[in-house]
Design a protein around this motif. Structure first.
Motif, mmCIF file in Angstrom:
data_model
loop_
_atom_site.group_PDB
_atom_site.id
_atom_site.type_symbol
_atom_site.label_atom_id
_atom_site.label_comp_id
_atom_site.label_asym_id
_atom_site.label_seq_id
_atom_site.Cartn_x
_atom_site.Cartn_y
_atom_site.Cartn_z
ATOM 1 N N HIS A 103 57.680 45.566 -61.003
ATOM 2 C CA HIS A 103 56.421 44.916 -61.391
ATOM 3 C C HIS A 103 56.293 45.002 -62.909
ATOM 4 O O HIS A 103 55.907 46.027 -63.460
ATOM 5 N N HIS A 126 55.490 42.218 -66.455
ATOM 6 C CA HIS A 126 55.165 40.854 -66.903
ATOM 7 C C HIS A 126 55.872 40.576 -68.222
ATOM 8 O O HIS A 126 55.294 40.694 -69.306
ATOM 9 N N PHE A 180 50.690 36.257 -62.567
ATOM 10 C CA PHE A 180 49.391 36.919 -62.674
ATOM 11 C C PHE A 180 48.453 36.200 -63.609
ATOM 12 O O PHE A 180 48.629 35.043 -63.963
ATOM 13 N N GLU A 237 51.073 38.332 -57.360
ATOM 14 C CA GLU A 237 50.293 39.363 -56.761
ATOM 15 C C GLU A 237 48.972 38.775 -56.299
ATOM 16 O O GLU A 237 48.306 38.051 -57.034
#
Ligand SMILES: [Zn+2]
Length: 292
Positions: free
Chosen positions: A7, A9, A34, A106
């Motif tokens: 996880h 970004h 996200f 997510e």
């Protein structure tokens, strides 16, 4: 030691981060779609963002020897914005077919509103339809209640719990997640949420099964090396090499392998050729291309 950050970004991070991650042993990552810090006002912004996760960002990671996968979803915060929520949900199926997409996510709750719940349920149904795992974000406020609601929704939806990863756990939420069949994710942040030391205590207390650790690094104050730093903390606490690799590589790989789109065999040190271009663009600014 091979590591995997399930996880992170990377869209918000630099090439220095990619270099540091690769030299710390990270061979693969998952980048969940996200919220970008500012509301998007039209579905086209999501389409371009989703495309960049599958295209440019995947290319950028490869230029530093890291295998890049992503998850696709309407994030909980923007599920509350009627300008984008419906159109994004309608657009998702065409992205969920793509090879680099290893889960729906997510998704989940932010403010625990009815609109969030609708988007959450709709996207679990999409995951079932596309036979994909689900990555679930738990809220920062009212976290315990939000996690309990999340588990109730997972149960009601009928999705197999081993296909569900519930993320951003802490001491308060973990007991309920452990009592379910879902996987438990933990985001290690500088100064907040969860630290390496607290993570080690949770692993000592709850064991290693279905436990996953990530950096959740993004455009905020965060650290893309939190997975290797957790490896160091585990080693200092007496965990063996194979225990560390189990939590920080095997577990996330096993979870996302369930998509059928992530192959363990691809997670070896990849040859790097920085003379490659993506649609005519390079990550270099006149430097000599590295080849290995
Ligand atoms: Zn995230």
């Amino acid at each position: 030691m091979k590591l995997f950050d399930p996880h992170i970004h990377m869209t918000s991070r630099t090439t220095d981060d990619y270099e540091a991650m690769a030299s710390a042993g990270i061979v693969g990552i998952v980048e969940p779609a996200f919220w970008l810090g500012q509301p998007r006002t039209q579905v086209g912004s999501f389409i371009d963002y989703f495309s960049s996760l599958l295209g440019w960002e995947r290319f950028r990671a490869k230029q530093f020897g890291i295998a890049h996968y992503c998850t696709m979803g309407l994030n909980p915060k923007e599920a509350n914005d009627p300008r984008v929520a419906g159109p994004v949900l309608e657009t998702l199926p065409r992205f969920l077919q793509k090879d680099g997409v290893v889960a729906v996510g997510e998704i989940g709750f932010d403010d625990i509103t009815p609109a969030e719940e609708t988007a959450f349920l709709t996207q679990i149904e999409l995951a079932k339809q596309f036979k994909l795992p689900v990555l679930i974000h738990t809220p920062h406020r009212d976290k315990k209640h939000g996690t309990e609601r999340t588990l109730a929704i997972v149960r009601e939806s009928g999705i197999a719990e081993e296909l569900v990863l519930i993320d951003h756990n802490n001491e308060e939420t973990l007991p309920a997640v452990r009592a379910s069949g879902c996987w438990a994710g933990h985001s290690i942040y500088p100064d907040t949420k969860m630290t390496e030391a607290r993570m080690v205590q949770l692993l000592q207390r709850y064991g290693l099964e279905r436990m996953v650790v990530n950096s959740a690094a993004d455009w905020g104050k965060s650290d893309p090396l939190k997975v290797p730093k957790t490896a160091d903390a585990m080693r200092a606490a007496g965990f063996s090499h194979s225990d560390i690799e189990r939590v920080l590589f095997d577990n996330p790989v096993r979870f996302f392998e369930q998509s059928g789109r992530l192959r363990r065999a691809d997670l070896v040190e990849q040859p790097v050729d920085q003379s490659e271009l993506f649609e005519g663009n390079s990550v270099l600014r006149g430097q000599a291309p590295r080849r290995s």
